[in-house]
Scaffold this active site. Sequence first.
Site, PDB file in Angstrom:
ATOM      1  N   PHE A  36      30.584  10.407 -20.411  1.00 51.06           N
ATOM      2  CA  PHE A  36      29.835   9.427 -19.080  1.00 51.06           C
ATOM      3  C   PHE A  36      31.005   7.369 -19.322  1.00 51.06           C
ATOM      4  CE2 PHE A  36      27.858  12.908 -18.660  1.00 51.06           C
ATOM      5  CZ  PHE A  36      26.542  13.098 -20.106  1.00 51.06           C
TER       6      PHE A  36
ATOM      7  N   TRP B  77      22.985   7.129 -14.562  1.00 49.67           N
ATOM      8  CA  TRP B  77      23.647   6.693 -15.534  1.00 49.67           C
ATOM      9  C   TRP B  77      24.616   7.520 -15.974  1.00 49.67           C
ATOM     10  CZ3 TRP B  77      24.716   6.879 -20.799  1.00 49.67           C
ATOM     11  CH2 TRP B  77      25.253   6.876 -21.170  1.00 49.67           C
ATOM     12  N   HIS B  78      23.938   8.920 -16.601  1.00 45.49           N
ATOM     13  CA  HIS B  78      24.852  10.034 -16.911  1.00 45.49           C
ATOM     14  C   HIS B  78      25.898  10.249 -16.006  1.00 45.49           C
ATOM     15  CE1 HIS B  78      21.387   9.585 -19.795  1.00 45.49           C
ATOM     16  NE2 HIS B  78      22.283   9.958 -20.558  1.00 45.49           N
ATOM     17  N   GLY B  79      25.768  10.285 -14.671  1.00 47.06           N
ATOM     18  CA  GLY B  79      27.043  11.255 -14.308  1.00 47.06           C
ATOM     19  C   GLY B  79      26.764  10.939 -12.470  1.00 47.06           C
TER      20      GLY B  79
END
Lengths: 491, 308, 81
Positions: free
Chosen positions: A491, A336-338
């Site tokens: 993000f 999800w963060h990247g």
Amino acid sequence: MLFNTLDFLVFFFIILCLISQFKFRKFQHLLIIFSSIFFLYYTDSYLVTLLIFTILLHFYVGKAIYNSQTVIRKKIFLLIGVIGSVGILGIFKYADFAILQINAFGMVIDLNSEIPLLNLALPIGISFYTFQSMSYIIDIYRGNLKPSKTLKEYAFFVAFFLPLVAGPILRASAFLPQLREKIQQQGTTQKLKLFVIENQNLKFGITLMSLGFFKKMFFADNIEPLVNNIFSNPIGMESFSIMIGAIAFGVQMYCDFSGYSDIAIGGAAILGFKIPLNFNKPFFATSPSDFWTRWHISLSTWVRDYLYYPLVFKNRKSNSLVFISLLISMIVMGIWHGASWNFLIWGGIHGVFLVCFTMLRKKFPTASSNKFFKSKLGKIFSILVTQYLIFLTFIVFWMKDLEHMIYAVKKYIFLDFALDKTIDIVDANEFPIFLLISFGILHYLSYRNGNLPERLSKLKIHYWIGVLFVIFLLVAMFYVGGNREFIYFQF
Amino acid sequence: MNYRILFLILCTIILVSIIFGTSMSLYINVYDPNWYGFFSDNNSNENLKKRIFLIGSSSVYPINSTYVNHQLYLNEINYEIFNLADMSDNPKKRLQSLSNIISNKPDIVIYGLDIYNFDVNVEKKSLYDQLLNPKNFFTYQFDDFMKSIQDKIPGSPKDRTVSTLKYILFGPEPHHHPFINFYKTSITPIKELQHFVNESEFQEYDFSDNNKQIISFKKIINEFKNNEIKLIVFSTPYQKTTANENDVKLFEKMLEAYSKKYDFPIYFLHDKYGEMEIWRDGIHIAINKDTQIYTKDVLKMLIQEAEF
Amino acid sequence: MNKKNDLNVIIAKVFSISESEVNDQSGPENIERWDSFNGLVLIDELESHFNVQFSVSEITDVETVADIKRHLKNHNVVLND
């Protein structure tokens, strides 16, 4: 629009003045909705259409799910909504990463063609508002929420500019009742409330926002150079230098992200909204599990409720399925963060820590009631061990280069006890080191003394203004210069 | 909404702004090369060497004044050079602290001028451009106001606060680079820089007498002339500029014209190092033992013009 | 059988706190040991004690002890207040 800019301060001030001057319900709601869209458009220009698309899609999908008579129809509409969100997120955030991996694989098997990258701009806040919208339709599907009757209400919930670009991720079940007018004994209506800016909310909100700016602009931005000095090329660094870098980055991340959350929560508080904390003294967590009840709470509870519990619920008697569910949930949290391998590894490491801790708890179920762990010394021991593990993961979070990451992690775990270069680094970074120590002291005092923003906001007005004066002065005098982005903005 | 609370906050912001504004210009306006701070053992007696001040923006700070001082010493030239480069410096900003520079009685001032000092923000004409760049559209409306604020405060208030405190207590550090920390930086390969520079939009420039920076530049020249301080001007190097070729030629022409009119030597370094691997980014040479050519060229310029 | 007490006893046991600390507003936000692991342990204990089976919708719709009581009521478990 970044929060730490004059643009935002002017924008927010104008909104507050208009809200307080024009006490017309419809005007206030439309003002916030359109200014929220403008807020995103200001930095993201045409990509604001994705937000509008997300709002429309989930509003109508939510209604369709609620009105469907059969489970199959509900499931179909839910799938449309989820695919819509995940699809947009997938294309804008992960498509190029996937293409790079396919091209890398193609090179390994000597395929002489490359898929061109899409080079799409990453829409600001997309990870946050898509998750927020998905929780809305999933809650409707589960029967835990009735859909919004009006598009206006739903648009307000999704587009609300304060938590829009970097959280906290709101839950409709908690937020929508606050948006609706309260009638005593009858709960709430579907009519949206009139905003009245109350004194205590104003004081509390300004206090929290000021503390947010203080954490971000005084601490986070000024610690960043120390982190960059150590982590930009860690090869050759000593173990203690790597540890200092890990601690510095952890503190920087915390101050940056919790500072941003404070600004969002404080600003919303002025308008009368109670948004739950997104951080709760994570550096005093006593276990990996406890850490995730204290760090980025809105995301960890989202992953728990919409991924982990559905995965684990029916299979919770099987240890291996519980562990796999934990790992999957944390890897998803990482991704999800990247779109980068280091985020995946970061999530995986947290998953491993949680699995190990869960194994220990299953094997020794009474350990937490043990005299030692309940004692002050036991608590300190638990905190130190937990934070040692957590700061290790911050190294992985920072480093995209695999060689650097492996070197730094090795040095962190297998100490070399060398000090010469570390002393040089400390000498060359006196101010950030001083800030780290000051942060530690202030953070401990705040942990011991409970809700600091609440206590500060209740001070008599001249003391309160005195505190704000000191905060504003320190923020101004130690402003690093340029518009430093919030880490989670990306993000 | 409680207007008393808002009023008090507004007063607090105004008070903080006043303190901030005053303290930000304090250091550069009181700077004295002889000052060694309250807590220093160094002799604060007046130094007998004559002074050379190097002024300009961050494009000037990679010039290693320690190296230059050492060369002057080896050649028994009784001068001491100080690199007074300041972040985001431009003629208008520098004019505000000029009286302090002059009061420190330098014999020679070397002024590195950036072409960027003369850029102007021109509003994008097409509606399509404005719609795609709403931030630029709005910030353009307040451009003059924002520039006037930026001229009064340093690029990094934090660096200025820390260096002011250090100056008061321990004297300037390092002594010959008092305004910007002179730390080693790594060299970025040119092929990585191409990517960086290509992404920026070309700016528009104004070298006419209407530009406030030109007006300030002329005032600076006159002040040095009136105080019999020898001025040497050079154009600072860039790897790739955001100016088109025509604007670069106009920049050169402007400097040549003033050089003739006010009788000071002018050197062009802006396009001298474009192909060399000595850059930190598109407009700053790295501070590194492998990038000494910039310092050596400035030293040559000094020796040629100073008639030691 | 005082079923309300049973609920408080179970909650106190799972989270290693005293019964007096449990009230209708207790939840993950104010009970330190209430994490996802102990949350599942609590579900197991409640299901076996009250002979009910919760759904995912129900367990994700719990913010306080009051919510647990509401869900138990939906399963015809009446707690004496």
